[in-house]
Design an enzyme around this catalytic site. Structure first.
Site, mmCIF file in Angstrom:
data_model
loop_
_atom_site.group_PDB
_atom_site.id
_atom_site.type_symbol
_atom_site.label_atom_id
_atom_site.label_comp_id
_atom_site.label_asym_id
_atom_site.label_seq_id
_atom_site.Cartn_x
_atom_site.Cartn_y
_atom_site.Cartn_z
ATOM 1 N N ASP A 34 -5.457 3.121 10.283
ATOM 2 C CA ASP A 34 -5.064 1.838 9.722
ATOM 3 C C ASP A 34 -5.993 0.705 10.106
ATOM 4 O O ASP A 34 -5.696 -0.132 10.944
ATOM 5 C CB ASP A 34 -3.623 1.501 10.099
ATOM 6 N N ASP A 89 -4.325 -4.274 15.044
ATOM 7 C CA ASP A 89 -2.975 -3.785 14.706
ATOM 8 C C ASP A 89 -2.724 -2.440 15.378
ATOM 9 O O ASP A 89 -2.215 -1.505 14.765
ATOM 10 C CB ASP A 89 -2.826 -3.686 13.176
ATOM 11 N N GLY A 139 0.813 -1.208 0.000
ATOM 12 C CA GLY A 139 0.000 0.000 0.000
ATOM 13 C C GLY A 139 0.843 1.252 0.000
ATOM 14 O O GLY A 139 2.056 1.212 0.232
ATOM 15 N N ARG A 198 2.734 3.240 15.253
ATOM 16 C CA ARG A 198 2.848 3.510 13.805
ATOM 17 C C ARG A 198 1.475 3.697 13.170
ATOM 18 O O ARG A 198 1.370 4.281 12.083
ATOM 19 C CB ARG A 198 3.610 2.366 13.105
ATOM 20 N N ASN A 199 0.420 3.190 13.810
ATOM 21 C CA ASN A 199 -0.932 3.287 13.262
ATOM 22 C C ASN A 199 -1.795 4.336 13.947
ATOM 23 O O ASN A 199 -3.018 4.329 13.821
ATOM 24 C CB ASN A 199 -1.621 1.921 13.319
#
Ligand code: ADE
Length: 319
Positions: free
Chosen positions: A198, A180, A37, A184-185
């Site tokens: 995300d 998740d 992605g 980072r998300n």
């Protein structure tokens, strides 16, 4: 970006309520890339009731993405249409009609991912509210309009944890399991507002509250609860485990969890009771919250609502 223009000739059902014409999007630059992605920065003309151009983020697939990745993107699209909360990233539209790439158009978060932001704040570690430069990661020629100073205070850290817990409490009320959750998300928007993002791996929870994962995919082992690692059980309680690791990332300003520990040995270590130690500069109170998130028995872990309350109280007690 040129590679992205490969035509979408698949038959995806177009939702007229959200469909946005590709020719009203001006793609500007790549914000981030994953395995399959890509997230682009763009300007969208008259999107979601805004007059004129609005800076947006566009989530799309790379050329080598397969059916699985397309299905994940469409599943993220379907879920994002249903959610609305200040601490959850907002969908603005999508381009899914034939003859072009699939685009999910989401609100732009000016500070980008929380992990990247925290790492940029490292030079001023434990000295709150002092301006710092971005150090070696600073690339003024490309990111010309990126905010120029990066600061974080101890209070910001608790506020981030509080905001993320509120976003996750909302998602758990919506019967959604993120699967998740990691720094980072999380995206950081203007005014240091955290947005859970995300949703590629997010699933609806039906009937009983455990989701049994069907197959492979990327596995964020160091954020996963033991029951997810051993039995692929994903619940709001396994999201709470991941949240504990995320709080650890917050206090360490974006360090990588379980440093020096191979992912292959992690499961047995956790089963034998091993947990990450209290980081430097982490209060006993905050460490106890992390440890509660890492209870072996999922039922002993706090809920996101309870976590949000705890952080709110910590913020009110601080000066
Ligand atoms: N990187 C990934 N998604 C983003 C977004 N929505 N805003 C800014 N940067 C991003």
């Amino acid at each position: 970006i040129a590679a992205d223009l490969a035509a979408n000739n698949r038959n995806i059902e177009v939702d007229p309520e959200w469909e946005f014409p590709r020719d009203k999007l001006i793609i500007e630059q790549v914000l981030g890339e994953g395995e399959f992605g890509r997230v682009l920065r763009a300007k969208a003309l008259n999107i979601a009731g805004n007059v004129g151009y609005t800076t947006v983020a566009v989530k799309t697939l790379k050329d080598d993405a397969g059916e699985r990745e397309l299905l994940d993107l469409l599943s993220e699209y379907r879920l994002l249409k249903e959610v609305s909360h200040p601490n959850v990233i907002r969908l603005l539209g999508a381009s899914t009609s034939p003859g072009g790439p699939v685009y999910l158009i989401i609100e732009f978060a000016e500070y980008g991912s929380l992990r990247t932001y925290l790492r940029k704040c490292r030079q001023i570690k434990s000295e709150p509210n002092i301006r710092c430069s971005t150090g070696e990661q600073w690339t003024p020629t490309v990111q010309y309009d990126e905010p120029k100073v990066f600061t974080v205070s101890a209070r910001d850290i608790i506020s981030f944890a509080w905001q993320i817990a509120k976003g996750m409490a909302y998602l758990s009320d919506m019967k959604l399991v993120h699967r998740d959750l990691a720094a980072r998300n999380i995206l950081l928007a203007a005014e240091k507002v955290c947005k859970v993002s995300d949703f590629g791996l997010t699933r609806d929870v039906y009937e009983d509250d455990a989701y049994l994962k069907k197959s492979k995919g990327r596995v964020p082992v160091k954020w996963m609860a033991p029951e997810s690692l051993s039995d692929q059980i994903y619940t709001n309680k396994s999201d709470v485990w991941s949240f504990g690791v995320l709080v650890w990332e917050l206090v360490t300003l974006g360090a990588s969890p379980y440093p020096g520990i191979a992912i292959q040995s992690l499961f047995h270590l956790l089963r034998s009771g091993y947990r990450m130690e209290r980081p430097e500069n982490c209060s006993v109170e905050l460490y106890q919250i992390m440890r509660n998130c890492w209870e072996a028995d999922p039922e002993k872990r706090l809920t996101f609502h309870e976590l949000a309350e705890k952080f709110e109280k910590m913020l009110s007690e601080e000066v």
